[in-house]
Design a protein around this motif. Structure first.
Motif, PDB file in Angstrom:
ATOM      1  N   SER A 144      12.785  13.416 -38.366  1.00 49.54           N
ATOM      2  CA  SER A 144      12.726  14.879 -38.339  1.00 49.54           C
ATOM      3  C   SER A 144      11.281  15.304 -38.525  1.00 49.54           C
ATOM      4  N   CYS A 145      10.884  16.366 -37.827  1.00 46.19           N
ATOM      5  CA  CYS A 145       9.537  16.917 -37.961  1.00 46.19           C
ATOM      6  C   CYS A 145       9.635  18.332 -38.507  1.00 46.19           C
ATOM      7  N   VAL A 146       8.850  18.626 -39.525  1.00 41.62           N
ATOM      8  CA  VAL A 146       8.895  19.914 -40.199  1.00 41.62           C
ATOM      9  C   VAL A 146       7.532  20.574 -40.089  1.00 41.62           C
ATOM     10  N   ALA A 147       7.519  21.841 -39.687  1.00 37.59           N
ATOM     11  CA  ALA A 147       6.290  22.630 -39.684  1.00 37.59           C
ATOM     12  C   ALA A 147       6.229  23.397 -41.006  1.00 37.59           C
ATOM     13  N   LEU A 148       5.328  22.990 -41.870  1.00 37.08           N
ATOM     14  CA  LEU A 148       5.247  23.586 -43.195  1.00 37.08           C
ATOM     15  C   LEU A 148       4.675  24.998 -43.122  1.00 37.08           C
ATOM     16  N   ALA A 149       5.135  25.840 -44.047  1.00 32.69           N
ATOM     17  CA  ALA A 149       4.621  27.215 -44.116  1.00 32.69           C
ATOM     18  C   ALA A 149       4.438  27.580 -45.579  1.00 32.69           C
ATOM     19  N   GLY A 150       4.887  28.758 -45.959  1.00 31.25           N
ATOM     20  CA  GLY A 150       4.574  29.272 -47.285  1.00 31.25           C
ATOM     21  C   GLY A 150       5.237  28.562 -48.437  1.00 31.25           C
ATOM     22  N   ASP A 151       6.287  27.748 -48.158  1.00 29.92           N
ATOM     23  CA  ASP A 151       6.931  26.989 -49.220  1.00 29.92           C
ATOM     24  C   ASP A 151       6.296  25.627 -49.437  1.00 29.92           C
ATOM     25  N   GLY A 152       5.376  25.225 -48.574  1.00 30.73           N
ATOM     26  CA  GLY A 152       4.629  24.004 -48.791  1.00 30.73           C
ATOM     27  C   GLY A 152       5.450  22.743 -48.641  1.00 30.73           C
ATOM     28  N   ILE A 153       4.996  21.690 -49.324  1.00 33.04           N
ATOM     29  CA  ILE A 153       5.549  20.370 -49.079  1.00 33.04           C
ATOM     30  C   ILE A 153       6.964  20.207 -49.629  1.00 33.04           C
ATOM     31  N   SER A 154       7.410  21.125 -50.475  1.00 38.20           N
ATOM     32  CA  SER A 154       8.785  21.036 -50.969  1.00 38.20           C
ATOM     33  C   SER A 154       9.782  21.099 -49.817  1.00 38.20           C
ATOM     34  N   THR A 155       9.431  21.787 -48.736  1.00 40.22           N
ATOM     35  CA  THR A 155      10.305  21.876 -47.569  1.00 40.22           C
ATOM     36  C   THR A 155      10.577  20.496 -46.996  1.00 40.22           C
ATOM     37  N   ALA A 156       9.538  19.670 -46.920  1.00 39.15           N
ATOM     38  CA  ALA A 156       9.691  18.319 -46.390  1.00 39.15           C
ATOM     39  C   ALA A 156      10.517  17.449 -47.331  1.00 39.15           C
ATOM     40  N   LEU A 157      10.326  17.612 -48.640  1.00 36.95           N
ATOM     41  CA  LEU A 157      11.085  16.822 -49.604  1.00 36.95           C
ATOM     42  C   LEU A 157      12.572  17.154 -49.527  1.00 36.95           C
ATOM     43  N   LEU A 158      12.896  18.421 -49.397  1.00 37.95           N
ATOM     44  CA  LEU A 158      14.301  18.828 -49.293  1.00 37.95           C
ATOM     45  C   LEU A 158      14.911  18.315 -47.994  1.00 37.95           C
ATOM     46  N   GLU A 159      14.157  18.376 -46.910  1.00 36.78           N
ATOM     47  CA  GLU A 159      14.641  17.843 -45.630  1.00 36.78           C
ATOM     48  C   GLU A 159      14.937  16.350 -45.751  1.00 36.78           C
ATOM     49  N   ALA A 160      14.056  15.615 -46.431  1.00 40.35           N
ATOM     50  CA  ALA A 160      14.255  14.175 -46.589  1.00 40.35           C
ATOM     51  C   ALA A 160      15.480  13.874 -47.438  1.00 40.35           C
ATOM     52  N   GLN A 161      15.696  14.674 -48.492  1.00 39.66           N
ATOM     53  CA  GLN A 161      16.886  14.491 -49.313  1.00 39.66           C
ATOM     54  C   GLN A 161      18.161  14.643 -48.479  1.00 39.66           C
ATOM     55  N   CYS A 162      18.186  15.641 -47.646  1.00 39.61           N
ATOM     56  CA  CYS A 162      19.365  15.880 -46.817  1.00 39.61           C
ATOM     57  C   CYS A 162      19.526  14.784 -45.755  1.00 39.61           C
ATOM     58  N   LEU A 163      18.422  14.294 -45.214  1.00 36.16           N
ATOM     59  CA  LEU A 163      18.478  13.269 -44.181  1.00 36.16           C
ATOM     60  C   LEU A 163      18.954  11.937 -44.749  1.00 36.16           C
ATOM     61  N   ALA A 164      18.568  11.642 -46.005  1.00 38.61           N
ATOM     62  CA  ALA A 164      18.934  10.365 -46.617  1.00 38.61           C
ATOM     63  C   ALA A 164      20.434  10.250 -46.839  1.00 38.61           C
TER      64      ALA A 164
END
Length: 251
Positions: A144-164
């Motif tokens: 999955s590829c995430v374009a980060l914005a105002g929430d920063g890197i937490s967006t990527a961490l949450l995406e990874a949690q859901c993907l796992a």
């Protein structure tokens, strides 16, 4: 985030302040001159000085030549943090701007009526690094590829949690580089290129992230998190324009 999803480490709202938890099994970070945990633990916050690209001697020369400096940093940390089974891990790659300098080069070519390079165009899109990394590692797991914005890197961490998924592992790689000069009057820019890889799993060190209203603040969330992890600190606030995220280490 609503309700409770224990398997993914998600916690319910407290008012409008969501929380979620991660378990960090391994991590690796790179910036010019910063590679080891000792380097990151003693980093003073100033732009580091060092080799512009990490060693990727494990990659065939033809693949190395196609990679810009930032992508090389991504490959370096992904392999380090992923471990021996990195070729089987679901992966999230995340960046606010990606290969924007390559895109700017294409725009300049258009302005000068020059023909566009198909190779340059294919490598300018936001998921280009993800595709290259999957090929290099022989990884056919979901990505999955995430374009980060105002929430920063937490967006990527949450995406990874859901993907796992329940009890699974996932690799998240966050990366940034300084914006081209033309864009800096309009957007805060990281002062140097960096890449951070985090392997999330069922075992490791537990961290909880809780959201607060954004307070602005500097870029370089990834390097701040790398220094926090290397130093073994217990509490860090990652500041951002829309959300601040407080990261606290569990027992």
């Amino acid at each position: 985030i609503t309700g409770r999803h224990a398997a993914a480490g998600l916690y319910s709202h407290r008012g409008n302040m969501p929380e979620f938890a991660i378990t960090l099994a391994r991590w690796a970070a790179w910036a010019p001159g910063l590679e080891s945990e000792t380097d990151w633990a003693h980093w003073d916050g100033e732009p580091p000085q060092g080799p512009a690209v990490p060693d990727l001697s494990w990659l065939p020369p033809m693949q190395r030549r196609r990679l810009p400096a930032l992508a090389r940093g991504v490959f370096h940390v992904a392999r380090q943090a992923g471990g021996d089974d990195v070729d089987r891990l679901p992966t999230v790659l995340a960046s606010a701007h990606g290969e924007l300098s390559r895109t700017l080069g294409l725009l300049n070519d258009l302005a000068e009526n020059e023909p566009l390079s198909p190779a340059a165009f294919s490598l300018s899109v936001h998921n280009a690094v993800s595709g290259q990394l999957s090929i290099a590692l022989g990884n056919r797991a979901p990505a999955s590829c995430v374009a980060l914005a105002g929430d920063g890197i937490s967006t990527a961490l949450l995406e990874a949690q859901c993907l796992a998924g329940p009890g699974g592992d996932a690799l998240v790689v966050i990366y940034e580089a300084p914006l081209p000069e033309q864009y800096r009057p309009y957007q805060e820019s990281d002062a140097f290129p960096w890449a951070l890889a985090l392997r999330l799993g069922a075992t490791g060190t537990n961290y909880r992230l809780s959201r607060r209203p954004g307070s602005g603040g500097p870029a370089n969330q990834g390097p701040a998190l790398a220094r926090f992890l290397a130093a073994g600190d217990a509490d860090l606030t990652l500041r951002g324009p829309r959300s601040d995220w407080r990261c606290t280490r569990g027992d």
